[in-house]
Scaffold this active site. Structure first.
Site, PDB file in Angstrom:
ATOM      1  N   GLU A   1       0.824  -1.214   0.000  1.00  0.00           N
ATOM      2  CA  GLU A   1       0.000   0.000   0.000  1.00  0.00           C
ATOM      3  C   GLU A   1       0.857   1.262   0.000  1.00  0.00           C
ATOM      4  O   GLU A   1       1.712   1.422   0.873  1.00  0.00           O
ATOM      5  CB  GLU A   1      -0.890   0.012   1.248  1.00  0.00           C
ATOM      6  CG  GLU A   1      -1.723   1.274   1.385  1.00  0.00           C
ATOM      7  CD  GLU A   1      -2.439   1.391   2.723  1.00  0.00           C
ATOM      8  OE1 GLU A   1      -3.368   2.217   2.814  1.00  0.00           O
ATOM      9  OE2 GLU A   1      -2.074   0.664   3.669  1.00  0.00           O
TER      10      GLU A   1
ATOM     11  N   GLU B   1     -11.991   3.267   5.241  1.00  0.00           N
ATOM     12  CA  GLU B   1     -10.916   3.407   6.237  1.00  0.00           C
ATOM     13  C   GLU B   1     -10.835   4.881   6.601  1.00  0.00           C
ATOM     14  O   GLU B   1      -9.910   5.594   6.212  1.00  0.00           O
ATOM     15  CB  GLU B   1      -9.583   2.899   5.704  1.00  0.00           C
ATOM     16  CG  GLU B   1      -8.550   2.763   6.815  1.00  0.00           C
ATOM     17  CD  GLU B   1      -7.152   2.465   6.319  1.00  0.00           C
ATOM     18  OE1 GLU B   1      -6.452   1.677   6.964  1.00  0.00           O
ATOM     19  OE2 GLU B   1      -6.750   3.049   5.290  1.00  0.00           O
TER      20      GLU B   1
END
Length: 236
Positions: A139, A233
């Protein structure tokens, strides 16, 4: 595409074991989680309790971070600095994955350049994950100047070295904050994203509270063929 809730950031006001039930009460039946333990090698009772919190809540865990070190102190992964802890975390994460059907594990690579031994260690870990049908996610992150993966180009370049069992997690919030052309990234490689997360900016808040064109980006992802999960998120 379907929505999942990141229980670690959305329900940080309650203990870890209460978070899946909170998500279910809010209408989510799919969740993801950061590493839910204080250390890389929790005991069996802690692992059992976490797994029970997921199953008892009636939710499905689709993604979970591996141990990232002391995140509050600024660490962002231990693969290159504390390989034994990384190995412990990998084994436990994959075991939880087998028990709960979770096949994606976000893996922070550490601050500073990724050394060749770290790349080799990651590649071996990806092969281990692939053997049980799982994927380690790479990520891009924002707000950490010396984190070596900041764009989708960085992430795909590393994944190309890691091989089977690796994939790209595209958090559209991090990409936008880092100045990446998100429209261009989606058009170029959105169909190859393994997992997607969203939050608005500034502030990492709920979609619609900031200035990011999240609805447009999600439409674009659908148009290029992305069919995976989109996880919220964000700070509630």
């Amino acid at each position: 595409m379907s929505l999942a809730a990141n229980v670690s950031i959305r329900y940080s006001d309650v203990p870890v074991l209460e978070r899946p039930a909170r998500a279910r009460a809010d209408g989510f039946d799919v969740v993801e989680s950061w590493w839910p333990f204080a250390a890389a090698d929790p005991d069996d009772a802690e692992v059992d309790a976490f797994c029970a919190s997921i199953t008892d809540a009636g939710v499905r865990l689709v993604a979970m971070n591996l141990y990232g070190g002391d995140m509050a102190a600024g660490e962002r992964g231990v693969v290159g600095t504390r390989p034994a802890e990384f190995a412990d975390s990998l084994a436990i994460g994959l075991e939880i994955g087998r028990r709960l059907g979770c096949r994606m594990h976000n893996t922070l690579v550490g601050r500073g350049p990724v050394s060749e031994p770290a790349v080799e260690r990651l590649a071996d870990a990806c092969a281990t994950a692939a053997a049980q049908g799982s994927t380690l996610l790479i990520e891009p992150l924002s707000a950490v100047d010396d984190y070596p993966v900041r764009t989708t180009v960085d992430a795909f370049a590393l994944v190309s070295r890691l091989g089977a069992g690796s994939g790209v997690l595209a958090d559209l919030y991090h990409l936008a904050v880092n100045g990446e052309d998100v429209d261009a990234a989606i058009a170029a490689r959105g169909a190859e994203f393994t997992h997607v997360q969203i939050a608005d900016a500034p502030g990492r808040g709920e979609p619609g509270t900031g200035s990011l064109p999240l609805a447009r980006w999600l439409r674009a992802l659908r148009a290029v063929g992305y069919a995976g999960w989109v996880a919220l998120e964000n700070v509630p």
